[in-house]
Design a protein around this motif. Structure first.
Motif, PDB file in Angstrom:
ATOM      1  N   ALA A 114       0.879  -1.176   0.000  1.00 49.15           N
ATOM      2  CA  ALA A 114       0.000   0.000   0.000  1.00 49.15           C
ATOM      3  C   ALA A 114       0.912   1.220   0.000  1.00 49.15           C
ATOM      4  N   VAL A 115       0.640   2.180  -0.868  1.00 51.53           N
ATOM      5  CA  VAL A 115       1.528   3.349  -0.967  1.00 51.53           C
ATOM      6  C   VAL A 115       0.735   4.636  -1.089  1.00 51.53           C
ATOM      7  N   GLY A 116       1.376   5.726  -0.650  1.00 53.92           N
ATOM      8  CA  GLY A 116       0.855   7.056  -0.935  1.00 53.92           C
ATOM      9  C   GLY A 116       1.444   7.532  -2.254  1.00 53.92           C
TER      10      GLY A 116
ATOM     11  N   GLU B  89       4.565  10.984   6.477  1.00 55.86           N
ATOM     12  CA  GLU B  89       5.560  12.005   6.193  1.00 55.86           C
ATOM     13  C   GLU B  89       5.003  13.407   6.460  1.00 55.86           C
TER      14      GLU B  89
ATOM     15  N   VAL C  60       5.251   6.690  -2.060  1.00 55.36           N
ATOM     16  CA  VAL C  60       5.935   6.588  -0.777  1.00 55.36           C
ATOM     17  C   VAL C  60       5.323   5.455   0.051  1.00 55.36           C
TER      18      VAL C  60
ATOM     19  N   THR D  97      -3.131   4.103  -2.249  1.00 55.48           N
ATOM     20  CA  THR D  97      -4.280   4.198  -1.341  1.00 55.48           C
ATOM     21  C   THR D  97      -4.649   5.651  -1.025  1.00 55.48           C
ATOM     22  N   ASN D  98      -3.726   6.575  -1.282  1.00 55.23           N
ATOM     23  CA  ASN D  98      -3.982   7.984  -0.913  1.00 55.23           C
ATOM     24  C   ASN D  98      -2.964   8.867  -1.611  1.00 55.23           C
TER      25      ASN D  98
END
Ligand code: HPA
Length: 267
Positions: free
Chosen positions: A85-87, A166, A182, A207-208
């Motif tokens: 899962a990543v931003g 972050e 990220v 995911t965001n």
């Protein structure tokens, strides 16, 4: 029957329900014990590993990455499909999109990144010009295309130490440095898989939008919600990829270092 493939399930991917006849298998490694689920898929044995342990109980900076990768190696695994899962820092990569990353930037701080700690174990400087297996990435893109999934072939995964998210200033810096996504886990997992001469690819699920790009503050719950919404797509992608990965395929990942890992895990 040997276990030639593995899925490492990251945040939101805890259920090996694509496999049948599932059993727990515990492996002793020089770095500690690991327990994985082993099941069948299309007549082949596949291991499923929960990266964050039972009930998401291990934070990213405390994961025993060496035990995890060594355990899969000892089981005979040749190819690892990891989920993450990543931003997103890249407005073209939106929540719900898949990204088959091809590069990383490493901002971790406290993690052991090698099996080879000098002395009798020797010293290794692994080549990571192409850290994620190019063949697996190609197959994943084919499967995504065939199933009409929204995906991006290539992207730069910034690995942070976590477990906090972050600051917007950090995200701005990562963008300026060329980062697209990220997350907190790809390093050292990908590096250790290379040292262990295994094919390794990550399917990232956005995911965001990252801090300062997202209009709202970030929560772990929103990450879980988007993972849950896209669970069926992810399952489809994992199944399609496994079906196309020939168990006896040869790849340069398997000979990247000339085999020192075998000596290390022998005893
Ligand atoms: N930052 C770091 N890790 C993450 C994020 C994020 O925004 N979203 C999902 N994993």
């Amino acid at each position: 029957m040997s276990v030639s493939m593995a899925i490492i399930g990251g945040t939101g991917v805890y259920d090996p329900n694509i496999l049948s006849n599932i059993r727990d298998v515990t492996v002793d490694t020089p770095y500690g014990q690991v327990t994985v689920k082993v099941g069948e898929y299309q007549g082949r044995e596949v291991a499923f590993m929960n990266r964050h342990g039972a009930g998401h109980s291990v934070p990213p900076h405390l994961i025993n990455y060496r035990a995890n990768i060594a355990g899969l190696k000892i089981l005979g695994v040749k190819s690892i499909l990891a989920t993450a899962a990543v931003g997103s820092l890249n407005t073209a990569m939106k929540p719900g999109d898949f990204v088959f990353v091809d590069q990383f930037l490493d901002f971790t701080k406290s993690r052991v990144q090698t099996f080879f700690e000098g002395g009798e174990q020797g010293v290794i400087h692994a080549d990571v010009t192409e850290p994620y297996c190019a063949e697996m990435r190609k197959i994943m893109a084919q499967v995504a295309e065939k199933n009409g999934l929204s995906y991006h072939q290539g992207g730069v995964y910034v690995t942070t130490e976590g477990p906090r998210f972050e600051t917007p200033a950090e995200i701005k810096m990562y963008r300026q440095l060329g980062g697209d996504l990220v997350g907190m886990t790809s390093v050292p997992e990908v590096v250790l898989a290379r040292e262990a001469e295994m094919c390794y690819a990550t399917v990232c699920m956005v995911t965001n939008f990252a801090a300062g790009i997202s209009p709202t503050n970030l929560t772990h719950q929103e990450v879980l919600d988007v993972m849950a919404e896209n669970a069926a797509n992810l399952r489809q992608l994992a199944m399609g990829t496994m079906a196309l990965l020939a168990p006896d395929r040869q790849c340069t990942c398997h000979t990247a270092l000339g085999g020192p890992i075998h000596e290390l895990l022998k005893g």
